[in-house]
Design a protein around this motif. Sequence first.
Motif, mmCIF file in Angstrom:
data_model
loop_
_atom_site.group_PDB
_atom_site.id
_atom_site.type_symbol
_atom_site.label_atom_id
_atom_site.label_comp_id
_atom_site.label_asym_id
_atom_site.label_seq_id
_atom_site.Cartn_x
_atom_site.Cartn_y
_atom_site.Cartn_z
ATOM 1 N N ALA A 236 34.964 -33.431 22.942
ATOM 2 C CA ALA A 236 36.364 -33.712 23.246
ATOM 3 C C ALA A 236 36.781 -35.098 22.769
ATOM 4 C CB ALA A 236 36.605 -33.580 24.750
ATOM 5 N N GLU A 237 35.844 -36.047 22.768
ATOM 6 C CA GLU A 237 36.148 -37.414 22.348
ATOM 7 C C GLU A 237 35.792 -37.678 20.891
ATOM 8 O OE1 GLU A 237 35.365 -40.732 24.826
ATOM 9 O OE2 GLU A 237 35.047 -39.517 26.625
ATOM 10 N N VAL A 238 34.807 -36.953 20.386
ATOM 11 C CA VAL A 238 34.325 -37.172 19.011
ATOM 12 C C VAL A 238 34.375 -35.830 18.286
ATOM 13 C CG1 VAL A 238 32.451 -38.127 17.608
ATOM 14 C CG2 VAL A 238 32.748 -38.918 19.962
ATOM 15 N N PRO A 239 35.498 -35.481 17.693
ATOM 16 C CA PRO A 239 35.628 -34.172 17.046
ATOM 17 C C PRO A 239 34.598 -33.930 15.945
ATOM 18 C CG PRO A 239 37.778 -35.245 17.275
ATOM 19 C CD PRO A 239 36.746 -36.260 17.643
ATOM 20 N N GLU A 240 34.063 -34.997 15.368
ATOM 21 C CA GLU A 240 33.063 -34.839 14.302
ATOM 22 C C GLU A 240 31.816 -34.110 14.787
ATOM 23 O OE1 GLU A 240 35.084 -38.892 13.475
ATOM 24 O OE2 GLU A 240 34.582 -37.601 15.186
ATOM 25 N N LEU A 241 31.619 -34.052 16.108
ATOM 26 C CA LEU A 241 30.458 -33.342 16.657
ATOM 27 C C LEU A 241 30.670 -31.831 16.732
ATOM 28 C CD1 LEU A 241 29.337 -35.652 19.623
ATOM 29 C CD2 LEU A 241 27.952 -35.036 17.640
ATOM 30 N N ALA A 242 31.904 -31.387 16.663
ATOM 31 C CA ALA A 242 32.205 -29.975 16.882
ATOM 32 C C ALA A 242 31.414 -29.037 15.968
ATOM 33 C CB ALA A 242 33.707 -29.734 16.743
ATOM 34 N N PRO A 243 31.275 -29.331 14.655
ATOM 35 C CA PRO A 243 30.507 -28.412 13.804
ATOM 36 C C PRO A 243 29.040 -28.274 14.197
ATOM 37 C CG PRO A 243 31.853 -29.901 12.470
ATOM 38 C CD PRO A 243 31.880 -30.430 13.866
ATOM 39 N N PHE A 244 28.530 -29.214 14.967
ATOM 40 C CA PHE A 244 27.119 -29.183 15.360
ATOM 41 C C PHE A 244 26.903 -28.473 16.699
ATOM 42 C CE2 PHE A 244 27.470 -33.116 12.765
ATOM 43 C CZ PHE A 244 26.571 -32.779 11.759
ATOM 44 N N ARG A 245 27.975 -28.021 17.337
ATOM 45 C CA ARG A 245 27.839 -27.524 18.711
ATOM 46 C C ARG A 245 26.826 -26.380 18.809
ATOM 47 N NH1 ARG A 245 29.739 -23.955 22.613
ATOM 48 N NH2 ARG A 245 30.044 -24.962 24.669
ATOM 49 N N LEU B 31 29.711 -45.332 14.805
ATOM 50 C CA LEU B 31 29.621 -43.905 15.101
ATOM 51 C C LEU B 31 28.755 -43.133 14.109
ATOM 52 C CD1 LEU B 31 30.528 -41.658 16.994
ATOM 53 C CD2 LEU B 31 32.635 -41.452 15.647
ATOM 54 N N PRO B 32 28.718 -43.498 12.807
ATOM 55 C CA PRO B 32 27.848 -42.752 11.883
ATOM 56 C C PRO B 32 26.373 -42.760 12.267
ATOM 57 C CG PRO B 32 29.447 -44.055 10.650
ATOM 58 C CD PRO B 32 29.579 -44.475 12.090
ATOM 59 N N ILE B 33 25.930 -43.738 13.049
ATOM 60 C CA ILE B 33 24.499 -43.779 13.404
ATOM 61 C C ILE B 33 24.123 -42.579 14.262
ATOM 62 C CG2 ILE B 33 22.679 -45.103 14.532
ATOM 63 C CD1 ILE B 33 24.163 -47.657 13.764
ATOM 64 N N PRO B 34 24.750 -42.360 15.423
ATOM 65 C CA PRO B 34 24.365 -41.169 16.192
ATOM 66 C C PRO B 34 24.757 -39.867 15.513
ATOM 67 C CG PRO B 34 26.213 -42.296 17.242
ATOM 68 C CD PRO B 34 25.701 -43.211 16.174
ATOM 69 N N LEU B 35 25.875 -39.829 14.770
ATOM 70 C CA LEU B 35 26.249 -38.595 14.089
ATOM 71 C C LEU B 35 25.202 -38.212 13.044
ATOM 72 C CD1 LEU B 35 30.103 -39.032 13.536
ATOM 73 C CD2 LEU B 35 28.935 -37.594 15.225
ATOM 74 N N GLY B 36 24.704 -39.195 12.319
ATOM 75 C CA GLY B 36 23.660 -38.909 11.340
ATOM 76 C C GLY B 36 22.389 -38.398 11.994
ATOM 77 N N ALA B 37 22.076 -38.939 13.161
ATOM 78 C CA ALA B 37 20.876 -38.493 13.875
ATOM 79 C C ALA B 37 21.025 -37.048 14.326
ATOM 80 C CB ALA B 37 20.622 -39.401 15.068
ATOM 81 N N VAL B 38 22.198 -36.698 14.841
ATOM 82 C CA VAL B 38 22.418 -35.314 15.275
ATOM 83 C C VAL B 38 22.254 -34.359 14.102
ATOM 84 C CG1 VAL B 38 24.149 -33.699 16.128
ATOM 85 C CG2 VAL B 38 23.891 -35.923 17.221
ATOM 86 N N GLY B 39 22.853 -34.711 12.968
ATOM 87 C CA GLY B 39 22.713 -33.860 11.799
ATOM 88 C C GLY B 39 21.275 -33.689 11.371
ATOM 89 N N ARG B 40 20.509 -34.747 11.413
ATOM 90 C CA ARG B 40 19.090 -34.673 11.025
ATOM 91 C C ARG B 40 18.284 -33.859 12.018
ATOM 92 N NH1 ARG B 40 17.923 -39.485 11.740
ATOM 93 N NH2 ARG B 40 16.607 -39.286 13.578
ATOM 94 N N LEU B 41 18.555 -34.054 13.308
ATOM 95 C CA LEU B 41 17.737 -33.421 14.338
ATOM 96 C C LEU B 41 17.979 -31.921 14.459
ATOM 97 C CD1 LEU B 41 18.044 -36.247 16.978
ATOM 98 C CD2 LEU B 41 15.902 -35.442 15.984
#
Length: 454
Positions: free
Chosen positions: A286-295, A437-447
């Motif tokens: 809800a706060e970081v829409p960039e996470l939505a594709p990873f849900r 913000l790219p730091i945790p977003l990059g980690a989510v994508g990798r993980l």
Amino acid sequence: MDSTLDCLSTWMPHQRWYAAKGRTPALRLVGSWDLLSPDPAARVRTLLVADEASTPAVLYQVPVVERSTATVADDAVGVIGSPESGITLIDGPTDAAYTAGLLGLVSSGGRAGSGDTVATGRPAASAPSTADDHASRVLSGEQSNTSIIYTSAAGGAPVISKVFRQLHPGLNPDIELQTALADVGSPFVPRAVGSLGGTWAGTDGPVEGSLAFAQEFLPGVEDAWRVALAAAEAGEDFTARARDLGVATATVHADLARLFPTTVSGDAERAAAAASWRVRLDTAIAEVPELAPFREPILAVYGRATEAAWPALQRIHGDYHLGQVILVPDHGWVLLDFEGEPLRPMSERTRPDLALRDVAGMLRSFDYVAGSLRLAQPDRPADDVGAWAADARRAFLDGYAHAGEDPARTQALLDALEIDKAVYEAIYEARNRPSWLPIPLGAVGRLVDGPTRS
């Protein structure tokens, strides 16, 4: 006393440890006690004040020294104000009368106060001698507590005493865990000097909690964040030190599992953990829409974790990252601050948890070293610092496996815990440091694409 509370109401909002920034305090005195002052010209008092401007009310510990205004220099540090003509209040940790009285009570034992409000000093079994006279200074930069560093002119062991500003019922885990580890001779924590416990009046009767904790101070050292960042920036190999840190972490976890009760991870514990992961993920999206594709990929990782075998729950550090570890010359790694996440209730911080949560926190910290360098040096090849972080993470896990349970045996659970930590980081960075913000977003994508070990 109303005039004293008025002074505190003006002064407290400017202190880093005051939680309700932007509000005017509504203070109520809960209790107080006097410490024996080595200076006959000073009265040393500790006030417990509830701030009812917050919901629920927050209880603060405010040590003060009363001095004649005529004796206080215009540029004196720690001045709170003048509650009455001719009297000036000084913040206790900045005044030698308070710091000497505190160290004496903590290291030698004894009681101060009476009735509903009593402070009791409890020397530790592993305490070094503190009989010498000490000079003191306040450690700068802290957010939620105030730490006083004592140095002895006679060459005795230096000491650091943490004064807890926000008080909670129950024994603070920083005192409980570090003292237990020090008493069995762990080389990975400082020696404990002693603690100060308190009793005060609560809504439903007397309440007991922790007021201060003193331990050996190790001067001339740097925390692991600075050590790791300098190594990454210089392109230095960090794998040996990361492996040693993994060994230290696993050894401390093994000691904590031996010293404190453990519990089985049952269906209820798994369900509660999975529910908290999902709630945090939905809040983050809800706060970081960039996470939505990873849900959906994230939920798949969470599903695999809940179906896997879980280790027993035990006492852990609870807020583990590179800033909580120091590298001591000719000694090695030393772990600090077992207080847990300061914003969590004390009942949660003392609850058995997954040791892998600490492991995930340290892995995220290595990733943050690389991420911060990418931000500071955008022209530097991304693969350069990325490889450094990957090597450090792998070495840390190898060291942990050498001295404890191999995290690879519970890989799905470790991945879920690291993703959950990265999701939390995304919320924090979006609110406070959007450029990070790219730091945790990059980690989510990798993980979600591969296991933690890679």
